[in-house]
Design an enzyme around this catalytic site. Structure first.
Site, PDB file in Angstrom:
ATOM      1  N   HIS A 133      28.672  42.883  45.562  1.00 56.90           N
ATOM      2  CA  HIS A 133      29.411  42.115  44.549  1.00 56.90           C
ATOM      3  C   HIS A 133      29.195  42.725  43.169  1.00 56.90           C
ATOM      4  CE1 HIS A 133      29.180  38.266  47.291  1.00 56.90           C
ATOM      5  NE2 HIS A 133      29.848  39.272  47.845  1.00 56.90           N
ATOM      6  N   TYR A 134      28.963  44.018  43.103  1.00 56.35           N
ATOM      7  CA  TYR A 134      28.678  44.665  41.808  1.00 56.35           C
ATOM      8  C   TYR A 134      29.889  44.525  40.885  1.00 56.35           C
ATOM      9  CZ  TYR A 134      30.923  48.341  44.508  1.00 56.35           C
ATOM     10  OH  TYR A 134      31.796  49.029  45.297  1.00 56.35           O
TER      11      TYR A 134
END
Ligand SMILES: Cc1cc2nc3c(=O)[nH]c(=O)nc-3n(C[C@H](O)[C@H](O)[C@H](O)COP(=O)(O)OP(=O)(O)OC[C@H]3O[C@@H](n4cnc5c(N)ncnc54)[C@H](O)[C@@H]3O)c2cc1C
Length: 567
Positions: free
Chosen positions: A502-503
């Protein structure tokens, strides 16, 4: 001579129809996308009202929406997801992630922290690789972003009509759910997309046959005569005009096709004052800051070091890069487990979300190989035992909210195909570490719970499982302790951190773009994707990214046409 038998004909027709139906269902043929072609077929120069860079999670819904009223070009560096069985089938989740070929839909990278990670390279972007969990943003996210709630909800529904399904929880996921309730992640909120404290079942982009639907499916909404989608089209640079304009304005892009030929696309000029069109970068949290830097927008010193002419000294480009830490415990099971990806989440008040997957190819996932003769008999035996134990197992993980720790992105070189260097600084801030510890304690509780007892071997203590997991995670972290056995949850969090993919960050709202996602300091350029996030929305971001693509498409259309309707 054979006698004509009508029943044979009828039977053959029924069989042919059935087989045809099966083929269509299982091979996921592209819907009739007459607007999609390989970039090698594109003209050397062409003109459009909008040019979108990146046919990913946010880029596809944006293109579909704008194409209703305008001529839109969508440029995607990867290929089509349709017909790729590894993408379509839930059971082959790990095959795509571990496909290291040059045309793989998953481009792997290792952050400077030493954590192995992946970015999408395919039409549909991250929705072609991900674990499918679909859930809305937390209300604070929507409020801080200054989004119009009515349009937000309509945009979510627009996505849900095409590609979101209710998962069927089977034995293993049900036990995790009951375990979460037993340890107090309450109340039970049932099946909902809402972000509320407690344990809930979310949506999934896998249908009842476990076939993946992706953001590329949202192109069904497009006006075929308004849209051109080019595949294997890698954008190298955004072009700007400065003459006769008060501010520098984006007006075109240079991209290369799969054969390495260069093409240019420009915004069409429809008034004397110039174009009202725009270029929108939706190339993801690594790709968008990378492309701005390649185009001359970024920290001046860094641009100069790469030999890139500075168009705008913008120190925030590439800053605020964050990746929510994921820490897991793998649990071999004495009872059969189903193949499942994320279907539910425990939303705690302790800065941590709990999600779980089961029955996948954990051997491949953790990159294990069958031991060779070079290893000692003891290590060979133990490695084989672990591989055996992973054949029927599940994994419960905690995602650290936020996170508070952030890092930065820099380019290694001027090649847009290469991964930039990114540092996420996992657990730099003590708050993140505390959240991880809180999450791990909840997972320990679930594993020990009565509800979960059929899925843990009686001899496996939590410490045994922590030790096993610690040896499975193969990060290349420089600061990793040498201990092969569990010391403390604090050290475990640091040593076994992996990514939940989920960067985000790099072109954050308020720093690189304004609240309308316009790039500050230049005209006719926006960034719309995960790079604009300050925090990851809700428990998982894909719903909000697809919503945002649709939402901004409607906003941009209304702005340009003076309309107020929201559909
Ligand atoms: C393995 C995995 C599991 C995940 N699980 C979940 C989950 O269960 N639920 C959830 O909500 N989220 C999940 N996520 C996260 C989610 O999928 C991503 O956050 C989201 O897809 C990112 O969307 P985006 O639009 O920002 O970028 P992307 O979807 O990555 O789109 C960017 C696109 O731009 C293209 N591009 C980049 N540079 C260029 C260029 N120069 N020229 C042309 N094209 C370019 C890329 O090829 C890509 O298609 C997961 C992600 C992964 C990888």
């Amino acid at each position: 001579m054979e006698v004509f038998e009508p029943w044979r004909l009828i039977l053959a027709a029924v069989l042919a129809g059935f087989l045809h139906f099966q083929v269509l269902c299982t091979s996921d043929v592209a819907p009739n996308y007459t607007f999609m072609q390989e970039a090698t077929k594109a003209p050397a120069v062409a003109y459009y009202d909008y040019i979108i860079i990146g046919g990913g999670t946010a880029g596809c819904p944006l293109a579909a929406t704008l194409s209703q009223n305008f001529r839109v070009l969508l440029l995607e560096r990867g290929g089509s997801p349709y017909g790729n069985q590894n993408i379509t089938n839930l059971a082959t989740f790990t095959n795509t992630l571990t496909d290291k070929s040059p045309t793989s839909p998953a481009q792997s990278f290792v952050s400077e922290d030493g954590v192995v990670n992946t970015r999408a390279r395919v039409l549909g972007g991250g929705t072609c690789l991900n674990a499918g969990f679909y859930t809305h943003a937390d209300p604070e996210f929507v409020q801080k972003a200054g989004l119009d709630l009515d349009l937000v909800n309509r945009s979510y529904r627009w996505v849900e009509k095409v590609m979101v399904f209710e998962p069927q929880l089977r034995q293993w996921q049900s036990a995790v759910r009951d375990g979460l309730l037993e340890v107090g992640v309450l109340p039970y909120n049932g099946y909902t997309f809402e972000h509320i404290y407690g344990t809930k079942v979310g949506g999934t982009i896998f249908d009842k046959d476990n076939h993946r639907h992706t953001a590329a499916d949202l192109l069904q909404y497009a006006n075929p005569s308004g849209l051109t989608v080019l595949l294997y089209a890698t954008v190298h640079r955004i072009l700007f005009k400065t003459k006769g304009q008060s501010k520098t304005a984006a007006h075109g892009v240079i991209f290369k096709d799969g054969a390495g030929n260069e093409h240019r696309a420009y915004l069409s000029k429809e008034t004397d004052k110039g174009s009202m069109g725009e270029i929108i970068v939706s190339a993801g949290a690594l790709g968008s800051p990378q492309l701005l830097i390649l185009s001359g927008i970024g920290p001046a010193q860094h641009l100069k070091s790469l030999g890139i002419k500075v168009l705008l000294d913008q120190p925030w480009v590439g800053q605020g890069m964050a990746d929510n830490p994921l820490n897991v415990i793998v649990v071999p099971s004495p009872s059969p487990v189903e193949i499942s990806l994320a279907q539910q989440v425990g939303i705690t008040r302790l800065g941590t979300y709990i999600e779980a997957i089961s029955g996948i190819d954990f051997v491949r996932f953790f990159g294990l190989t069958t031991p060779t003769n070079e290893t000692t008999p003891e290590t060979t035996k133990s490695a084989l035992e672990t591989i055996e134990r992973l054949q029927n197992a599940g994994m419960i993980g905690e995602k650290t909210i936020g996170p508070v720790s952030t890092g930065y992105l820099k380019l290694r070189n001027r090649n847009p195909d290469d991964n930039p260097m990114v540092t996420f600084n996992y657990f730099k801030e003590p708050e993140d570490l505390q959240r991880c510890i809180n999450g791990m304690k909840i997972i320990e509780g679930v594993i020990k719970s009565k509800a979960f007892s059929n899925f843990r071997y009686p001899n496996d203590t939590v410490e045994t499982l922590l030790n096993m997991t610690q040896n499975l995670v193969k990060n290349i972290q420089p600061q990793r302790s040498n201990a092969s056995t569990f010391e403390s949850l604090e050290q475990y969090c640091k040593d076994t951190v992996v990514t939940i993919w989920h960067y985000h960050g790099g072109c954050q709202v308020g720093r690189v773009v304004d609240h309308q996602y316009r790039v500050l300091g230049v005209d006719s350029l926006r960034v719309i994707d995960g790079s604009t996030f300050i925090d990851s929305p809700g428990t998982n971001p894909q719903a909000t990214l697809m919503m945002l693509g649709r939402y901004m498409g409607i906003k941009m259309r209304n702005e340009r046409l003076g309309r107020y309707d929201l559909d």
